[in-house]
Design a protein around this motif. Structure first.
Motif, PDB file in Angstrom:
ATOM      1  N   ILE A 190     -23.335 -33.570 -24.351  1.00 29.79           N
ATOM      2  CA  ILE A 190     -22.548 -32.416 -24.779  1.00 29.79           C
ATOM      3  C   ILE A 190     -21.086 -32.823 -24.752  1.00 29.79           C
ATOM      4  O   ILE A 190     -20.643 -33.488 -23.815  1.00 29.79           O
ATOM      5  CB  ILE A 190     -22.726 -31.242 -23.783  1.00 29.79           C
ATOM      6  N   ALA A 191     -20.347 -32.438 -25.762  1.00 30.70           N
ATOM      7  CA  ALA A 191     -18.895 -32.616 -25.737  1.00 30.70           C
ATOM      8  C   ALA A 191     -18.239 -31.243 -25.758  1.00 30.70           C
ATOM      9  O   ALA A 191     -18.654 -30.373 -26.526  1.00 30.70           O
ATOM     10  CB  ALA A 191     -18.440 -33.434 -26.946  1.00 30.70           C
ATOM     11  N   ILE A 192     -17.264 -31.050 -24.884  1.00 35.88           N
ATOM     12  CA  ILE A 192     -16.505 -29.799 -24.894  1.00 35.88           C
ATOM     13  C   ILE A 192     -15.146 -30.098 -25.514  1.00 35.88           C
ATOM     14  O   ILE A 192     -14.409 -30.952 -25.027  1.00 35.88           O
ATOM     15  CB  ILE A 192     -16.335 -29.230 -23.478  1.00 35.88           C
ATOM     16  N   SER A 193     -14.846 -29.419 -26.596  1.00 35.79           N
ATOM     17  CA  SER A 193     -13.586 -29.647 -27.315  1.00 35.79           C
ATOM     18  C   SER A 193     -12.517 -28.669 -26.863  1.00 35.79           C
ATOM     19  O   SER A 193     -12.834 -27.509 -26.599  1.00 35.79           O
ATOM     20  CB  SER A 193     -13.796 -29.454 -28.819  1.00 35.79           C
ATOM     21  N   PRO A 194     -11.278 -29.122 -26.802  1.00 39.01           N
ATOM     22  CA  PRO A 194     -10.203 -28.232 -26.340  1.00 39.01           C
ATOM     23  C   PRO A 194      -9.732 -27.268 -27.412  1.00 39.01           C
ATOM     24  O   PRO A 194      -8.556 -27.227 -27.759  1.00 39.01           O
ATOM     25  CB  PRO A 194      -9.106 -29.208 -25.929  1.00 39.01           C
ATOM     26  N   VAL A 195     -10.663 -26.513 -27.958  1.00 34.86           N
ATOM     27  CA  VAL A 195     -10.323 -25.491 -28.948  1.00 34.86           C
ATOM     28  C   VAL A 195     -11.013 -24.187 -28.565  1.00 34.86           C
ATOM     29  O   VAL A 195     -11.981 -24.189 -27.815  1.00 34.86           O
ATOM     30  CB  VAL A 195     -10.759 -25.889 -30.378  1.00 34.86           C
ATOM     31  N   LEU A 196     -10.491 -23.101 -29.073  1.00 34.15           N
ATOM     32  CA  LEU A 196     -11.092 -21.778 -28.871  1.00 34.15           C
ATOM     33  C   LEU A 196     -11.646 -21.288 -30.201  1.00 34.15           C
ATOM     34  O   LEU A 196     -10.956 -21.337 -31.213  1.00 34.15           O
ATOM     35  CB  LEU A 196     -10.029 -20.793 -28.364  1.00 34.15           C
ATOM     36  N   LEU A 197     -12.886 -20.827 -30.221  1.00 32.54           N
ATOM     37  CA  LEU A 197     -13.463 -20.301 -31.459  1.00 32.54           C
ATOM     38  C   LEU A 197     -13.527 -18.779 -31.473  1.00 32.54           C
ATOM     39  O   LEU A 197     -13.487 -18.181 -32.537  1.00 32.54           O
ATOM     40  CB  LEU A 197     -14.857 -20.879 -31.700  1.00 32.54           C
ATOM     41  N   GLY A 198     -13.673 -18.176 -30.306  1.00 35.76           N
ATOM     42  CA  GLY A 198     -13.617 -16.713 -30.245  1.00 35.76           C
ATOM     43  C   GLY A 198     -14.929 -16.022 -30.510  1.00 35.76           C
ATOM     44  O   GLY A 198     -15.194 -14.962 -29.961  1.00 35.76           O
ATOM     45  N   ALA A 199     -15.754 -16.589 -31.371  1.00 31.44           N
ATOM     46  CA  ALA A 199     -17.046 -15.988 -31.690  1.00 31.44           C
ATOM     47  C   ALA A 199     -17.952 -17.086 -32.217  1.00 31.44           C
ATOM     48  O   ALA A 199     -17.498 -18.179 -32.554  1.00 31.44           O
ATOM     49  CB  ALA A 199     -16.883 -14.877 -32.728  1.00 31.44           C
ATOM     50  N   GLY A 200     -19.216 -16.802 -32.281  1.00 30.41           N
ATOM     51  CA  GLY A 200     -20.175 -17.786 -32.765  1.00 30.41           C
ATOM     52  C   GLY A 200     -21.407 -17.780 -31.894  1.00 30.41           C
ATOM     53  O   GLY A 200     -21.741 -16.757 -31.287  1.00 30.41           O
ATOM     54  N   GLU A 201     -22.080 -18.913 -31.813  1.00 33.30           N
ATOM     55  CA  GLU A 201     -23.306 -18.999 -31.021  1.00 33.30           C
ATOM     56  C   GLU A 201     -23.052 -19.834 -29.781  1.00 33.30           C
ATOM     57  O   GLU A 201     -22.499 -20.922 -29.860  1.00 33.30           O
ATOM     58  CB  GLU A 201     -24.412 -19.654 -31.840  1.00 33.30           C
ATOM     59  N   ARG A 202     -23.500 -19.308 -28.620  1.00 35.23           N
ATOM     60  CA  ARG A 202     -23.351 -20.023 -27.350  1.00 35.23           C
ATOM     61  C   ARG A 202     -24.600 -20.835 -27.043  1.00 35.23           C
ATOM     62  O   ARG A 202     -25.690 -20.285 -26.971  1.00 35.23           O
ATOM     63  CB  ARG A 202     -23.149 -19.028 -26.207  1.00 35.23           C
ATOM     64  N   LEU A 203     -24.426 -22.127 -26.816  1.00 36.42           N
ATOM     65  CA  LEU A 203     -25.582 -22.981 -26.534  1.00 36.42           C
ATOM     66  C   LEU A 203     -26.334 -22.521 -25.303  1.00 36.42           C
ATOM     67  O   LEU A 203     -27.556 -22.539 -25.260  1.00 36.42           O
ATOM     68  CB  LEU A 203     -25.116 -24.433 -26.352  1.00 36.42           C
ATOM     69  N   PHE A 204     -25.601 -22.110 -24.264  1.00 34.65           N
ATOM     70  CA  PHE A 204     -26.254 -21.823 -22.991  1.00 34.65           C
ATOM     71  C   PHE A 204     -26.441 -20.329 -22.735  1.00 34.65           C
ATOM     72  O   PHE A 204     -26.597 -19.896 -21.606  1.00 34.65           O
ATOM     73  CB  PHE A 204     -25.476 -22.471 -21.844  1.00 34.65           C
ATOM     74  N   GLU A 205     -26.418 -19.541 -23.812  1.00 33.35           N
ATOM     75  CA  GLU A 205     -26.662 -18.100 -23.662  1.00 33.35           C
ATOM     76  C   GLU A 205     -28.127 -17.862 -23.326  1.00 33.35           C
ATOM     77  O   GLU A 205     -29.022 -18.275 -24.073  1.00 33.35           O
ATOM     78  CB  GLU A 205     -26.313 -17.391 -24.973  1.00 33.35           C
ATOM     79  N   GLY A 206     -28.366 -17.214 -22.194  1.00 28.33           N
ATOM     80  CA  GLY A 206     -29.745 -16.902 -21.834  1.00 28.33           C
ATOM     81  C   GLY A 206     -30.574 -18.109 -21.433  1.00 28.33           C
ATOM     82  O   GLY A 206     -31.796 -18.037 -21.382  1.00 28.33           O
ATOM     83  N   VAL A 207     -29.913 -19.233 -21.178  1.00 26.01           N
ATOM     84  CA  VAL A 207     -30.618 -20.444 -20.757  1.00 26.01           C
ATOM     85  C   VAL A 207     -30.102 -20.824 -19.371  1.00 26.01           C
ATOM     86  O   VAL A 207     -28.936 -21.192 -19.227  1.00 26.01           O
ATOM     87  CB  VAL A 207     -30.364 -21.615 -21.738  1.00 26.01           C
ATOM     88  N   ASN A 208     -30.944 -20.730 -18.367  1.00 24.92           N
ATOM     89  CA  ASN A 208     -30.541 -21.068 -16.999  1.00 24.92           C
ATOM     90  C   ASN A 208     -30.888 -22.526 -16.742  1.00 24.92           C
ATOM     91  O   ASN A 208     -32.011 -22.868 -16.366  1.00 24.92           O
ATOM     92  CB  ASN A 208     -31.252 -20.149 -16.014  1.00 24.92           C
TER      93      ASN A 208
END
Lengths: 215, 215
Positions: free
Chosen positions: A172-190
């Motif tokens: 996984i790469a985390i980029s130093p940008v803000l998108l504000g909306a979209g799809e979260r990879l780890f939504e509902g995934v523990n």
């Protein structure tokens, strides 16, 4: 044993793996290109995507390069293959990548709507799988001939494989940008509950790279 | 103009600013301590929290230190002040930090339940504000005497101030750990739409540090 891997999957500081409103002009959603600013200059992306001889080396390149090592087949969600929704109106849509796609190997596209395999130039064949993610993985493993299988995305496909603990490793790469909306990879995934842990963490000017592994 | 700042606010790779199940033994929620592994060894945290003379210097320390520079008052959500919920049963709970808390200045605690100010040793006074976040900010600004005000958290308090565009600057650290569950700082908060952008990005072995600023 052949692994199922996620590679070079990038999300924003606010956690979005793709921007909103994907369409023909924004295959990664609005703002999605900024996510991948770490990857575009790398030698791997320059060569694989743009056919250029040159490109940057270093940590970003090392992570980009590992995504193509020992891969024998890909799995993609249908939205990564194209913007068409619902039943295929015809066979005119042949992917985002032109007649000679970047894959050069079998690619299994998850869809609810059957379609004959699509043989492209350069060794890429798109197979359309309607029997679900486990079937797609079995077919991809067989096609990979002992090599690993790479899940390209999108978010929903990776989540489905994660929830069944079928993914062995994720870069996984985390980029130093803000998108504000979209799809979260780890939504509902523990992830810890599913047995995943972060085993490597390396940052550059352009991204923070992580390797998550199933324990 | 006095700024409203968030400092050293840390979340996990999967986006959680605190672990689940906060209680007396886990003020940061289960797993929450691992979040702050970047901060504990720093000279600032060693001195401010533990009264030690020594501590590490470097990039992590630089970010920890800036959190205490030019701050004249703090704002905390009630859960950061303690684990007590509902009306105060008595005045026995005096914060997590003992008789000489780390703040050494006025601290405004947001609560729905009034309580007289609590004067502690070392210059810290806890003021309990029942009139909402804007009133708390006005009182904190006045108390800060021209210096900045720091919002300590938690997640819900920061979100409320963000949604009203009242926060000027945020230092966020992303820790290479997975929490799996908890509270997401950026849940339901569209930062670009609110005018925030990432203006600085610096990573260490232990965390990726970001400065977000309102444009």
């Amino acid at each position: 044993m052949s692994k199922l891997r996620v590679e070079s999957f990038t999300f924003s500081l606010d956690g979005f793996g793709a921007g909103p409103e994907q369409n023909l002009n924004n295959p990664l959603g609005v703002g999605g290109n900024a996510l991948h600013a770490w990857a575009f200059p790398t030698r791997t992306f320059q060569q694989k995507l743009f056919g250029n001889e040159n490109g940057e080396t270093g940590v970003d390149e090392d992570f980009a390069a590992r995504g193509f090592q020992n891969i024998g087949a890909w799995i993609l969600g249908r939205n990564m293959f194209g913007p068409v929704r619902g039943p295929w109106p015809d066979e005119s849509w042949r992917g985002w990548w032109g007649e000679n796609p970047v894959y050069h190997m079998p690619v299994f596209v998850l869809t609810h709507h059957p379609r004959p395999p699509l043989v492209m130039e350069g060794g890429t064949t798109f197979h359309f799988v309607t029997e679900g993610i486990v079937d797609a993985l079995e077919r991809a493993r067989e096609a990979a001939g002992g090599k690993d299988v790479r899940v390209g995305g999108g978010v929903s496909v990776i989540q489905q494989y994660l929830k069944q603990r079928l993914i062995d490793e994720l870069h996984i790469a985390i980029s130093p940008v803000l998108l504000g909306a979209g799809e979260r990879l780890f939504e509902g995934v523990n992830l810890p509950a599913l047995g995943y842990a972060c085993i490597k963490h390396q940052a550059t000017e352009r991204a923070t790279h992580l390797i998550l592994s199933r324990q």
